[in-house]
Write a protein that holds these residues in place. Structure first.
Motif, PDB file in Angstrom:
ATOM      1  N   ASN A  14       0.830  -1.214   0.000  1.00 18.85           N
ATOM      2  CA  ASN A  14       0.000   0.000   0.000  1.00 18.85           C
ATOM      3  C   ASN A  14       0.864   1.263   0.000  1.00 18.85           C
ATOM      4  N   TRP A  15       1.982   1.225   0.737  1.00 22.11           N
ATOM      5  CA  TRP A  15       2.872   2.385   0.766  1.00 22.11           C
ATOM      6  C   TRP A  15       3.494   2.625  -0.605  1.00 22.11           C
ATOM      7  N   LEU A  16       3.935   1.552  -1.244  1.00 28.40           N
ATOM      8  CA  LEU A  16       4.527   1.685  -2.576  1.00 28.40           C
ATOM      9  C   LEU A  16       3.506   2.187  -3.590  1.00 28.40           C
ATOM     10  N   ARG A  17       2.304   1.654  -3.517  1.00 28.71           N
ATOM     11  CA  ARG A  17       1.266   2.083  -4.458  1.00 28.71           C
ATOM     12  C   ARG A  17       0.870   3.538  -4.216  1.00 28.71           C
ATOM     13  N   GLY A  18       0.871   3.945  -2.947  1.00 27.79           N
ATOM     14  CA  GLY A  18       0.478   5.311  -2.639  1.00 27.79           C
ATOM     15  C   GLY A  18       1.529   6.340  -2.998  1.00 27.79           C
ATOM     16  N   ASN A  19       2.816   5.956  -2.898  1.00 32.36           N
ATOM     17  CA  ASN A  19       3.891   6.923  -3.110  1.00 32.36           C
ATOM     18  C   ASN A  19       4.553   6.814  -4.487  1.00 32.36           C
ATOM     19  N   PHE A  20       4.410   5.678  -5.133  1.00 35.61           N
ATOM     20  CA  PHE A  20       5.080   5.487  -6.418  1.00 35.61           C
ATOM     21  C   PHE A  20       4.104   5.048  -7.509  1.00 35.61           C
ATOM     22  N   ALA A  21       2.854   5.467  -7.370  1.00 34.42           N
ATOM     23  CA  ALA A  21       1.863   5.113  -8.395  1.00 34.42           C
ATOM     24  C   ALA A  21       2.268   5.675  -9.755  1.00 34.42           C
ATOM     25  N   TRP A  22       2.871   6.875  -9.747  1.00 39.22           N
ATOM     26  CA  TRP A  22       3.311   7.490 -11.005  1.00 39.22           C
ATOM     27  C   TRP A  22       4.350   6.628 -11.713  1.00 39.22           C
ATOM     28  N   PHE A  23       5.223   5.981 -10.926  1.00 38.76           N
ATOM     29  CA  PHE A  23       6.261   5.137 -11.522  1.00 38.76           C
ATOM     30  C   PHE A  23       5.656   3.899 -12.162  1.00 38.76           C
ATOM     31  N   PHE A  24       4.769   3.226 -11.425  1.00 37.40           N
ATOM     32  CA  PHE A  24       4.158   2.011 -11.962  1.00 37.40           C
ATOM     33  C   PHE A  24       3.274   2.323 -13.160  1.00 37.40           C
ATOM     34  N   ASP A  25       2.598   3.468 -13.137  1.00 37.13           N
ATOM     35  CA  ASP A  25       1.789   3.861 -14.298  1.00 37.13           C
ATOM     36  C   ASP A  25       2.675   4.126 -15.514  1.00 37.13           C
ATOM     37  N   GLY A  26       3.812   4.747 -15.286  1.00 39.88           N
ATOM     38  CA  GLY A  26       4.735   5.007 -16.395  1.00 39.88           C
ATOM     39  C   GLY A  26       5.312   3.732 -16.976  1.00 39.88           C
ATOM     40  N   VAL A  27       5.683   2.802 -16.091  1.00 37.72           N
ATOM     41  CA  VAL A  27       6.202   1.507 -16.557  1.00 37.72           C
ATOM     42  C   VAL A  27       5.140   0.760 -17.349  1.00 37.72           C
ATOM     43  N   ALA A  28       3.915   0.763 -16.841  1.00 39.30           N
ATOM     44  CA  ALA A  28       2.822   0.079 -17.536  1.00 39.30           C
ATOM     45  C   ALA A  28       2.583   0.691 -18.914  1.00 39.30           C
ATOM     46  N   TRP A  29       2.616   2.028 -18.979  1.00 38.67           N
ATOM     47  CA  TRP A  29       2.413   2.699 -20.273  1.00 38.67           C
ATOM     48  C   TRP A  29       3.508   2.335 -21.259  1.00 38.67           C
ATOM     49  N   LEU A  30       4.760   2.349 -20.801  1.00 40.91           N
ATOM     50  CA  LEU A  30       5.887   2.068 -21.686  1.00 40.91           C
ATOM     51  C   LEU A  30       5.859   0.620 -22.176  1.00 40.91           C
ATOM     52  N   ILE A  31       5.662  -0.327 -21.260  1.00 37.31           N
ATOM     53  CA  ILE A  31       5.671  -1.740 -21.649  1.00 37.31           C
ATOM     54  C   ILE A  31       4.518  -2.054 -22.592  1.00 37.31           C
ATOM     55  N   SER A  32       3.341  -1.515 -22.304  1.00 36.16           N
ATOM     56  CA  SER A  32       2.184  -1.796 -23.162  1.00 36.16           C
ATOM     57  C   SER A  32       2.405  -1.268 -24.573  1.00 36.16           C
ATOM     58  N   HIS A  33       3.047  -0.099 -24.706  1.00 34.60           N
ATOM     59  CA  HIS A  33       3.296   0.445 -26.032  1.00 34.60           C
ATOM     60  C   HIS A  33       4.369  -0.352 -26.782  1.00 34.60           C
ATOM     61  N   ILE A  34       5.378  -0.819 -26.075  1.00 33.77           N
ATOM     62  CA  ILE A  34       6.416  -1.627 -26.727  1.00 33.77           C
ATOM     63  C   ILE A  34       5.825  -2.946 -27.213  1.00 33.77           C
ATOM     64  N   VAL A  35       5.032  -3.585 -26.360  1.00 31.49           N
ATOM     65  CA  VAL A  35       4.398  -4.849 -26.755  1.00 31.49           C
ATOM     66  C   VAL A  35       3.453  -4.634 -27.929  1.00 31.49           C
ATOM     67  N   SER A  36       2.715  -3.534 -27.901  1.00 27.68           N
ATOM     68  CA  SER A  36       1.797  -3.235 -29.005  1.00 27.68           C
ATOM     69  C   SER A  36       2.556  -3.069 -30.322  1.00 27.68           C
ATOM     70  N   LEU A  37       3.744  -2.477 -30.252  1.00 33.21           N
ATOM     71  CA  LEU A  37       4.550  -2.310 -31.456  1.00 33.21           C
ATOM     72  C   LEU A  37       4.982  -3.668 -32.010  1.00 33.21           C
ATOM     73  N   PHE A  38       5.455  -4.549 -31.139  1.00 33.37           N
ATOM     74  CA  PHE A  38       5.849  -5.881 -31.579  1.00 33.37           C
ATOM     75  C   PHE A  38       4.649  -6.631 -32.155  1.00 33.37           C
TER      76      PHE A  38
END
Length: 297
Positions: A14-38
């Motif tokens: 919960n602490w990680l999700r509350g304080n680093f949600a921006w990081f996980f959202d950015g990682v999710a956005w980047l990975i999803s776009h790379i996979v979509s390209l492949f």
């Protein structure tokens, strides 16, 4: 006395999700776009074109007629079962996960090989990662990224990293010390020794690690079907859930074909690296012989 380990884990999550949600959202956005390209390339192009490319890759890497024919026939067989899109989605996920896992694992293995404290610190973590049950990796992935392809890739990356680290470290550490001493005697710096001596000589072990990373990634991608990663893992999971023996079996066959192909191609790449190294050494020797100045009598 009882320890509320689960509560501690929940607090950390919960602490990680509350304080680093921006990081996980950015990682999710980047990975999803790379996979979509492949997936856009692998699924968007005509299956016969992709099959031709994969067959040529198998021929070049392995130089074996049997495997080349098998590759063409096997992928045509997958297409005939109606699982081409799911297979290409699986291949895209595996490629992305493997590239990221190697980008983390190989440098970490080099660092561990060059530093004993780092090696001692990393070893128990790798032991824990390799002994952890596969399904446990899905828990934090779901908490951080929800369900879908991204958490499946995240769990796959973490699961597949250890062999890349271990075999890279092993390949560098097991080099003959006399070779390193000779390089140092000629005044070569550490970075130059790593680039021109240690890394090339350890490449055989590193390529074995690449093969293991690919195999682990493929096995984890199938398990990730449980959290909605889709592809062939989703086909197998759906078939088992619905007691559809035909669907589950066909999905399993497609996974096996993809695993055999990736294993043989990476094994062929391993052999090709050795051949290229030998030819490069012969070329250098020939060049040195031609440019050598004969000593006067």
């Amino acid at each position: 006395m009882s320890l509320n380990v689960g509560g501690w884990f929940e607090t950390v999550i919960n602490w990680l999700r509350g304080n680093f949600a921006w990081f996980f959202d950015g990682v999710a956005w980047l990975i999803s776009h790379i996979v979509s390209l492949f997936e856009y390339v692998l699924v968007g192009l005509h299956p016969f074109l992709i099959i031709a490319v994969l067959t040529v890759i198998a021929a070049v890497m392995t130089r074996r007629l049997g495997l080349t024919v098998f590759s063409a026939v096997a992928f045509l067989f997958i297409d005939s079962m109606g699982l081409w899109i799911e297979t290409m989605e699986t291949l895209a996920i595996v490629l992305v996960a493997v590239v990221i896992a190697l980008a983390i694992g190989i440098p970490l293995g080099i660092w561990a090989a060059l530093s004993t404290p780092v090696s001692a610190s990393v070893r128990p973590i790798l032991d824990l990662m390799q002994s952890m049950p596969v399904f446990v990796y899905l828990i934090p992935a779901v908490f951080f990224f929800g369900v879908g392809t991204v958490p499946g890739i995240a769990a796959t990356i973490v699961f597949a990293i250890p062999p890349g680290v271990r075999l890279t470290e092993l390949g560098i550490r097991q080099l003959d010390t006399e070779i390193l001493e000779a390089a140092k005697a000629f005044g070569a710096k550490k970075g130059l020794i790593l680039r021109d001596v240690q890394f090339p000589l350890a490449l055989s072990s590193i390529m074995a690690g690449v093969n293991q990373v690919i195999m682990l990634a493929l096995s984890m991608v199938v398990v990730a079907g449980l959290i909605g990663a889709g592809a062939l893992g989703g086909v197998v999971v759906e078939g088992v859930a619905q007691l559809n023996v035909a669907q589950a079996f066909e999905g399993g066959v497609a996974v096996v074909i993809l695993a055999i192909y990736l294993d043989r191609v990476t094994g062929g790449a391993h052999s090709m690296v050795g051949i290229l190294r030998k030819k490069r050494a012969e070329k250098k020797s020939a060049t040195a012989a031609r440019t050598a100045v004969p000593t006067p009598a």
